[in-house]
Design a protein around this motif. Sequence first.
Motif, PDB file in Angstrom:
ATOM      1  N   VAL A  22       1.132  -1.175   0.374  1.00  0.00           N
ATOM      2  CA  VAL A  22       0.361  -0.317  -0.020  1.00  0.00           C
ATOM      3  C   VAL A  22       1.065   1.079  -0.572  1.00  0.00           C
ATOM      4  CG1 VAL A  22      -2.405  -1.193   0.454  1.00  0.00           C
ATOM      5  CG2 VAL A  22      -0.136  -0.081   3.042  1.00  0.00           C
ATOM      6  N   TRP A  23       0.043   2.693  -0.819  1.00  0.00           N
ATOM      7  CA  TRP A  23       0.926   3.465   0.011  1.00  0.00           C
ATOM      8  C   TRP A  23       0.863   4.668   0.586  1.00  0.00           C
ATOM      9  CZ3 TRP A  23       4.911   4.758  -3.737  1.00  0.00           C
ATOM     10  CH2 TRP A  23       4.813   3.945  -5.106  1.00  0.00           C
ATOM     11  N   GLU A  24       2.068   4.874   0.890  1.00  0.00           N
ATOM     12  CA  GLU A  24       1.515   5.696   2.027  1.00  0.00           C
ATOM     13  C   GLU A  24       2.040   6.862   1.633  1.00  0.00           C
ATOM     14  OE1 GLU A  24       0.992   5.669   5.927  1.00  0.00           O
ATOM     15  OE2 GLU A  24       0.184   3.525   5.374  1.00  0.00           O
ATOM     16  N   ARG A  25       0.902   8.171   2.317  1.00  0.00           N
ATOM     17  CA  ARG A  25       1.905   9.370   1.110  1.00  0.00           C
ATOM     18  C   ARG A  25       1.784  10.471   1.846  1.00  0.00           C
ATOM     19  NH1 ARG A  25      -0.680   7.935  -3.891  1.00  0.00           N
ATOM     20  NH2 ARG A  25      -1.732   6.237  -3.310  1.00  0.00           N
ATOM     21  N   GLY A  26       2.361  10.968   1.168  1.00  0.00           N
ATOM     22  CA  GLY A  26       2.972  12.390   2.177  1.00  0.00           C
ATOM     23  C   GLY A  26       3.908  12.677   2.678  1.00  0.00           C
ATOM     24  N   PHE A  27       5.034  12.155   2.697  1.00  0.00           N
ATOM     25  CA  PHE A  27       6.212  12.243   3.712  1.00  0.00           C
ATOM     26  C   PHE A  27       7.247  13.211   3.511  1.00  0.00           C
ATOM     27  CE2 PHE A  27       4.408   8.006   4.712  1.00  0.00           C
ATOM     28  CZ  PHE A  27       4.539   8.340   5.470  1.00  0.00           C
ATOM     29  N   GLU A  28       8.130  13.599   4.249  1.00  0.00           N
ATOM     30  CA  GLU A  28       8.996  14.127   3.754  1.00  0.00           C
ATOM     31  C   GLU A  28       9.739  14.035   4.626  1.00  0.00           C
ATOM     32  OE1 GLU A  28      11.596  19.134   6.053  1.00  0.00           O
ATOM     33  OE2 GLU A  28       8.975  18.250   5.633  1.00  0.00           O
ATOM     34  N   VAL A  29      11.251  13.330   3.391  1.00  0.00           N
ATOM     35  CA  VAL A  29      12.565  12.940   3.733  1.00  0.00           C
ATOM     36  C   VAL A  29      13.528  13.822   4.958  1.00  0.00           C
ATOM     37  CG1 VAL A  29      14.404  11.715   3.084  1.00  0.00           C
ATOM     38  CG2 VAL A  29      11.584  11.451   1.530  1.00  0.00           C
ATOM     39  N   LYS A  30      13.957  13.290   5.924  1.00  0.00           N
ATOM     40  CA  LYS A  30      14.759  13.934   7.009  1.00  0.00           C
ATOM     41  C   LYS A  30      15.866  13.434   7.029  1.00  0.00           C
ATOM     42  CE  LYS A  30      11.616  16.931   9.466  1.00  0.00           C
ATOM     43  NZ  LYS A  30      12.105  18.266   8.367  1.00  0.00           N
ATOM     44  N   ASP A  31      16.047  11.862   7.150  1.00  0.00           N
ATOM     45  CA  ASP A  31      17.523  11.096   6.742  1.00  0.00           C
ATOM     46  C   ASP A  31      17.441   9.945   6.261  1.00  0.00           C
ATOM     47  OD1 ASP A  31      19.350  12.909   9.170  1.00  0.00           O
ATOM     48  OD2 ASP A  31      17.556  12.416  10.294  1.00  0.00           O
ATOM     49  N   GLY A  92      13.338  18.995  -0.949  1.00  0.00           N
ATOM     50  CA  GLY A  92      12.563  19.820   0.014  1.00  0.00           C
ATOM     51  C   GLY A  92      10.953  19.598  -0.728  1.00  0.00           C
ATOM     52  N   VAL A  93      10.801  18.150  -1.302  1.00  0.00           N
ATOM     53  CA  VAL A  93      10.156  18.128  -2.311  1.00  0.00           C
ATOM     54  C   VAL A  93       9.016  16.037  -1.434  1.00  0.00           C
ATOM     55  CG1 VAL A  93       9.649  19.137  -4.117  1.00  0.00           C
ATOM     56  CG2 VAL A  93      10.558  16.500  -4.001  1.00  0.00           C
ATOM     57  N   GLU A  94       7.905  16.207  -0.919  1.00  0.00           N
ATOM     58  CA  GLU A  94       7.482  14.840   0.060  1.00  0.00           C
ATOM     59  C   GLU A  94       7.467  13.659  -1.050  1.00  0.00           C
ATOM     60  OE1 GLU A  94       2.968  16.035   0.292  1.00  0.00           O
ATOM     61  OE2 GLU A  94       3.880  17.033   2.609  1.00  0.00           O
ATOM     62  N   VAL A  95       7.159  12.837  -0.731  1.00  0.00           N
ATOM     63  CA  VAL A  95       7.306  11.731  -1.501  1.00  0.00           C
ATOM     64  C   VAL A  95       6.674  10.873  -0.676  1.00  0.00           C
ATOM     65  CG1 VAL A  95      10.403  11.007  -1.662  1.00  0.00           C
ATOM     66  CG2 VAL A  95       9.121  10.704   0.777  1.00  0.00           C
ATOM     67  N   ASP A  96       5.729   9.680  -1.526  1.00  0.00           N
ATOM     68  CA  ASP A  96       4.922   8.835  -0.908  1.00  0.00           C
ATOM     69  C   ASP A  96       5.668   7.833  -0.467  1.00  0.00           C
ATOM     70  OD1 ASP A  96       2.971  10.553  -1.488  1.00  0.00           O
ATOM     71  OD2 ASP A  96       2.367   9.443  -3.053  1.00  0.00           O
ATOM     72  N   ILE A  97       5.786   6.608  -0.379  1.00  0.00           N
ATOM     73  CA  ILE A  97       6.691   5.239   0.456  1.00  0.00           C
ATOM     74  C   ILE A  97       5.283   3.568  -0.332  1.00  0.00           C
ATOM     75  CG2 ILE A  97       7.839   3.951   1.973  1.00  0.00           C
ATOM     76  CD1 ILE A  97       8.959   6.250   1.115  1.00  0.00           C
ATOM     77  N   GLY A 125       8.878   0.757  -2.591  1.00  0.00           N
ATOM     78  CA  GLY A 125       9.422   1.544  -3.485  1.00  0.00           C
ATOM     79  C   GLY A 125       9.022   3.126  -2.987  1.00  0.00           C
ATOM     80  N   VAL A 126       9.280   3.765  -4.207  1.00  0.00           N
ATOM     81  CA  VAL A 126       9.430   5.456  -3.513  1.00  0.00           C
ATOM     82  C   VAL A 126       8.416   6.583  -4.559  1.00  0.00           C
ATOM     83  CG1 VAL A 126      10.744   7.719  -2.743  1.00  0.00           C
ATOM     84  CG2 VAL A 126      11.883   5.061  -2.273  1.00  0.00           C
ATOM     85  N   ARG A 127       7.800   7.331  -4.615  1.00  0.00           N
ATOM     86  CA  ARG A 127       7.642   8.315  -5.940  1.00  0.00           C
ATOM     87  C   ARG A 127       7.833   9.398  -5.268  1.00  0.00           C
ATOM     88  NH1 ARG A 127       2.095  10.574  -5.795  1.00  0.00           N
ATOM     89  NH2 ARG A 127       1.728  11.879  -8.041  1.00  0.00           N
ATOM     90  N   VAL A 128       8.605  10.180  -6.008  1.00  0.00           N
ATOM     91  CA  VAL A 128       8.353  12.098  -5.285  1.00  0.00           C
ATOM     92  C   VAL A 128       7.806  12.934  -6.147  1.00  0.00           C
ATOM     93  CG1 VAL A 128      10.405  13.401  -5.959  1.00  0.00           C
ATOM     94  CG2 VAL A 128      11.128  11.109  -5.551  1.00  0.00           C
ATOM     95  N   LYS A 129       7.186  13.183  -5.529  1.00  0.00           N
ATOM     96  CA  LYS A 129       5.918  14.335  -6.107  1.00  0.00           C
ATOM     97  C   LYS A 129       6.733  15.445  -6.838  1.00  0.00           C
ATOM     98  CE  LYS A 129       2.690  13.024  -2.432  1.00  0.00           C
ATOM     99  NZ  LYS A 129       1.361  13.316  -2.228  1.00  0.00           N
ATOM    100  N   THR A 130       5.792  16.418  -7.546  1.00  0.00           N
ATOM    101  CA  THR A 130       6.613  17.049  -8.245  1.00  0.00           C
ATOM    102  C   THR A 130       5.639  18.277  -7.200  1.00  0.00           C
ATOM    103  OG1 THR A 130       4.992  17.410  -9.941  1.00  0.00           O
ATOM    104  CG2 THR A 130       7.007  16.480 -10.343  1.00  0.00           C
TER     105      THR A 130
END
Length: 131
Positions: A22-31, A92-97, A125-130
């Motif tokens: 399942v896709w977990e959506r809307g994260f900011e990558v910290k590390d 500084g863009v969000e990702v979905d995992i 998988g990783v989706r980088v949002k525009t």
Amino acid sequence: MKYIIMIFLGIFMAGQAGAQKVWERGFEVKDVLIYSMAGYGIVTAKLEKDSGIDTGCVPTDHHGIFSYWVEGNFNSRVQTWVSGLLAAQAQGVEVDILIDTDQCNTAGQWDAFGAPAGLGQRFAGVRVKTP
């Protein structure tokens, strides 16, 4: 022959029945951590989301970490995921995992990210949002 194929397909499908991604959506990558330990290549990402994370996997829910682990070296697919995570962090863009809901690692204690027990939810998988 027809019955053999049906039995094979039944066994194959039964083995896949519990696996769900399942896709977990809307994260900011910290590390992002990329390392080897005990013969495994491991990528661990610490992600932040305004609302709480609720995957049912304690290291992920409490520490915001998702990991991918593989015996031996990384392949090009994993290298692409790492590139996506690092690009998202730099911009500084969000990702979905994409997570594997059947793979939560709670084994072992390690120092990163507040000493969580385990690697957390396994990602696939990783989706980088525009922006």
